[in-house]
Design an enzyme around this catalytic site. Structure first.
Site, PDB file in Angstrom:
ATOM      1  N   LEU A  50      65.282  37.016  -2.782  1.00  0.00           N
ATOM      2  CA  LEU A  50      65.710  37.911  -1.706  1.00  0.00           C
ATOM      3  C   LEU A  50      66.796  38.878  -2.164  1.00  0.00           C
ATOM      4  O   LEU A  50      67.672  38.508  -2.947  1.00  0.00           O
ATOM      5  CB  LEU A  50      66.259  37.100  -0.521  1.00  0.00           C
ATOM      6  CG  LEU A  50      65.249  36.492   0.428  1.00  0.00           C
ATOM      7  CD1 LEU A  50      65.974  35.782   1.558  1.00  0.00           C
ATOM      8  CD2 LEU A  50      64.316  37.541   1.006  1.00  0.00           C
ATOM      9  N   GLY A  93      63.598  33.043  -3.825  1.00  0.00           N
ATOM     10  CA  GLY A  93      62.376  33.612  -3.267  1.00  0.00           C
ATOM     11  C   GLY A  93      61.322  33.913  -4.309  1.00  0.00           C
ATOM     12  O   GLY A  93      60.122  33.880  -4.024  1.00  0.00           O
ATOM     13  N   ASN A 117      67.218  27.734  -5.816  1.00  0.00           N
ATOM     14  CA  ASN A 117      68.648  27.501  -6.071  1.00  0.00           C
ATOM     15  C   ASN A 117      69.556  27.938  -4.925  1.00  0.00           C
ATOM     16  O   ASN A 117      70.748  28.185  -5.116  1.00  0.00           O
ATOM     17  CB  ASN A 117      69.063  28.232  -7.349  1.00  0.00           C
ATOM     18  CG  ASN A 117      68.920  29.751  -7.236  1.00  0.00           C
ATOM     19  OD1 ASN A 117      67.938  30.231  -6.665  1.00  0.00           O
ATOM     20  ND2 ASN A 117      69.858  30.487  -7.785  1.00  0.00           N
ATOM     21  N   GLU A 118      69.000  28.007  -3.717  1.00  0.00           N
ATOM     22  CA  GLU A 118      69.770  28.492  -2.565  1.00  0.00           C
ATOM     23  C   GLU A 118      71.084  27.743  -2.366  1.00  0.00           C
ATOM     24  O   GLU A 118      72.093  28.324  -1.965  1.00  0.00           O
ATOM     25  CB  GLU A 118      68.917  28.396  -1.287  1.00  0.00           C
ATOM     26  CG  GLU A 118      67.894  29.490  -1.121  1.00  0.00           C
ATOM     27  CD  GLU A 118      66.619  29.269  -1.920  1.00  0.00           C
ATOM     28  OE1 GLU A 118      65.692  30.083  -1.781  1.00  0.00           O
ATOM     29  OE2 GLU A 118      66.543  28.276  -2.681  1.00  0.00           O
TER      30      GLU A 118
END
Length: 242
Positions: A50, A93, A117-118
């Site tokens: 993103l 994303g 890896n958010e």
């Protein structure tokens, strides 16, 4: 073949997401097209995920998140054979795009990594990211990887089952074409029905909770602590570039 080309890192901006979905829809509607290989035209990066700039400040967040949902629903539920030729790093994303394909081949380069890896940014991967991940690698690996926000180097990603094959970079497209030919040797109807059977419950879950998911995302990303985390991350990226 569909090649991502949105320098410098193929960020999933609203414009990129919209164009991706439209292109995929056109391929779906082309009866002569039975499959698509998804890769990057940029060196060393598949997609960085993103576009953080569109999440810093929440003006476009709702529209952008709806576009992410739309892309996933279309790609994960596609009747086409979808092969991801991952020719560079693919966090967040970008990893979701690869996970949503039927088959993943990655360039055998330990400098390339892939993962959701958010958590490293203080962000919680939504349930449909999680469901897609679990369906590929299993519950335990997904749980540990999501909690730690892990980015897995290509050899580790292969060992965990996150990617199906590793091949030398120069052989990536040749291998992707060979895999596509293998999948297209089967009758479309049986393959498509089987894919729908395997994926329908996960797709239906987002469709049923789509507005709630957007609301949750906006509420979460609007928090000052998250905005601060995103701003810090962007500053870190700027320093890396300079």
């Amino acid at each position: 073949m569909m090649k991502f080309k949105s320098p410098p890192v193929n960020s999933l901006s609203l414009e990129f997401l919209t164009e991706f979905s439209i292109s995929l829809e056109k391929l779906e509607n082309d009866r002569a097209c039975r499959g698509v290989i998804i890769t990057s035209a940029l060196p060393k990066i598949f997609s960085s995920g993103l576009d953080i700039t569109e999440m810093c400040g929440v003006e476009h967040s709702s529209e952008c998140w709806r576009a992410v949902q739309e892309l996933w629903l279309r790609l994960y539920g596609s009747n086409l054979v979808t092969v991801a030729a991952v020719n560079g790093s693919s966090p967040a994303g970008g990893c979701l795009v690869a996970l949503s394909c039927d088959y993943r081949i990655m360039a055998d380069n330990p400098k390339f990594s892939i993962g959701l890896n958010e958590a490293q940014l203080g962000i919680v991967a939504p349930f449909w990211f999680k469901d897609t991940f679990v369906n590929v690698v299993g519950h335990r690996i997904a749980e540990r990887s999501l909690q730690l926000g892990s980015l897995h180097p290509a050899p580790e990603a292969h060992r965990l089952g996150l990617v199906d094959e590793l091949v030398p970079e120069e052989k990536l497209m040749e291998k992707a074409a060979a895999v596509m030919a293998q999948w297209l040797a089967l009758p479309d109807h049986a393959r498509q029905l089987t894919k729908t059977m395997m994926r329908k419950a996960v797709l239906d879950r987002l469709v049923a909770h789509r507005e709630e998911d957007i609301k949750n995302f906006i509420t979460f990303v609007s928090k000052e602590s998250i905005q601060k985390s995103l701003r810090m991350y962007m500053e870190m990226l700027k320093k890396k570039k300079s």
